[in-house]
Design an enzyme around this catalytic site. Structure first.
Site, mmCIF file in Angstrom:
data_model
loop_
_atom_site.group_PDB
_atom_site.id
_atom_site.type_symbol
_atom_site.label_atom_id
_atom_site.label_comp_id
_atom_site.label_asym_id
_atom_site.label_seq_id
_atom_site.Cartn_x
_atom_site.Cartn_y
_atom_site.Cartn_z
ATOM 1 N N ASP A 124 0.822 -1.213 0.000
ATOM 2 C CA ASP A 124 0.000 0.000 0.000
ATOM 3 C C ASP A 124 0.856 1.264 0.000
ATOM 4 O O ASP A 124 2.078 1.208 0.140
ATOM 5 C CB ASP A 124 -0.920 0.003 1.228
ATOM 6 C CG ASP A 124 -1.894 -1.159 1.234
ATOM 7 O OD1 ASP A 124 -2.475 -1.440 0.174
ATOM 8 O OD2 ASP A 124 -2.067 -1.793 2.300
ATOM 9 N N TYR A 160 6.475 -9.749 6.913
ATOM 10 C CA TYR A 160 6.425 -8.291 7.045
ATOM 11 C C TYR A 160 6.947 -7.908 8.426
ATOM 12 O O TYR A 160 6.692 -8.604 9.409
ATOM 13 C CB TYR A 160 4.992 -7.774 6.915
ATOM 14 C CG TYR A 160 4.492 -7.597 5.508
ATOM 15 C CD1 TYR A 160 4.589 -6.363 4.866
ATOM 16 C CD2 TYR A 160 3.899 -8.653 4.819
ATOM 17 C CE1 TYR A 160 4.107 -6.188 3.570
ATOM 18 C CE2 TYR A 160 3.414 -8.488 3.525
ATOM 19 C CZ TYR A 160 3.524 -7.249 2.911
ATOM 20 O OH TYR A 160 3.048 -7.082 1.627
#
Length: 251
Positions: free
Chosen positions: A54, A111
């Site tokens: 994003d 992540y």
């Protein structure tokens, strides 16, 4: 002749509207495509990313399948693309693969989310969330994150709208979450084969609010993981999130 090249890409996402091509905004994919087109002098190519990061999310190991219609001298080709790229995007590695390589067949993605609970640092601030409260007890915080490990219903921990719930698989498995302290920073590590839109950032924000006993309890989190109740408004800044590693299935 169709040629597949697997790229390993790193980037600072601060100046981009995420990975995927945007009509009215600059994205990582748009910028990469522009550099490739400058090198090969044609639009006859395709890029497919393994992860749709994003806006403001960074990457140390984004994987990209590049499909072209000639066979280049790989080292020179990648060097030329890197030269055409801005300084905040770089190809770290590249190798030839089958053009039909399925870049979405991922074994796991890792992540990291970085939190600075020590002292504000202007030089690292664009890559971390600054925690304004007392130093984080990582053992206490780990206990809250443990609720999210395993298979759960994550629709209330996603950026999906209610009318999108049936379009996505919202029952997901998170393989592992670790809360670590590295060099005076708190690092929250997520491992799973995939994530829903904003899932990691929403989970972190809810866990931090539960840690502070602020507007949500662990009991409420457990209910939400069963799909009971409503979404909270909590979502943490994107800038602390980094796509750390992508591992493909070996078969």
């Amino acid at each position: 002749m169709k040629t597949g090249i697997l790229l390993s890409l790193c980037y600072d996402g601060s100046n981009y509207h995420g990975w995927i091509n945007q009509t009215n905004a600059i994205s990582i994919q748009t910028t990469l495509n522009k550099a490739i087109k400058k090198v090969i002098k044609t639009g006859q190519f395709k890029t497919i990313g393994a992860s749709k990061t994003d806006t403001n999310v960074h990457a140390l190991d984004q994987k990209v399948l590049l499909i072209i219609y000639f066979t280049p001298i790989l080292e020179k080709f990648i060097k030329a693309i890197n030269k055409a790229l801005p300084s905040d995007i770089k190809i770290l590695d590249a190798k030839f693969v089958d053009p039909n390589f399925n870049i979405r067949e991922v074994e796991y993605k890792i992540y990291h989310y970085y939190i600075n609970d020590h002292q504000f640092d202007i030089f690292t601030n664009r890559y971390e969330y600054f925690w304004k409260h007392q130093k984080i007890d990582i053992i206490k915080l780990q206990e809250i994150f443990n609720l999210f490990i395993g298979e759960h219903e994550f629709k209330l921990f996603s950026g999906l709208k209610e009318n999108e719930w049936n379009q996505y698989q919202t029952k997901r498995t998170i393989d592992d979450i670790k809360v670590l302290r590295i060099n005076n920073k708190v690092v929250i590590q997520f491992k799973a084969s995939g994530f829903i839109r904003y899932q990691i950032r929403i989970i972190i924000a809810n866990c931090l609010n539960a840690y502070l006993n602020h507007k949500i309890s662990t009991t409420k989190l457990v209910e939400m993981l069963q799909g009971i109740g409503k979404k909270t408004p909590f979502i943490i800044d994107a800038k602390g999130l980094v796509l750390q590693k992508i591992q493909f299935n070996k078969n």
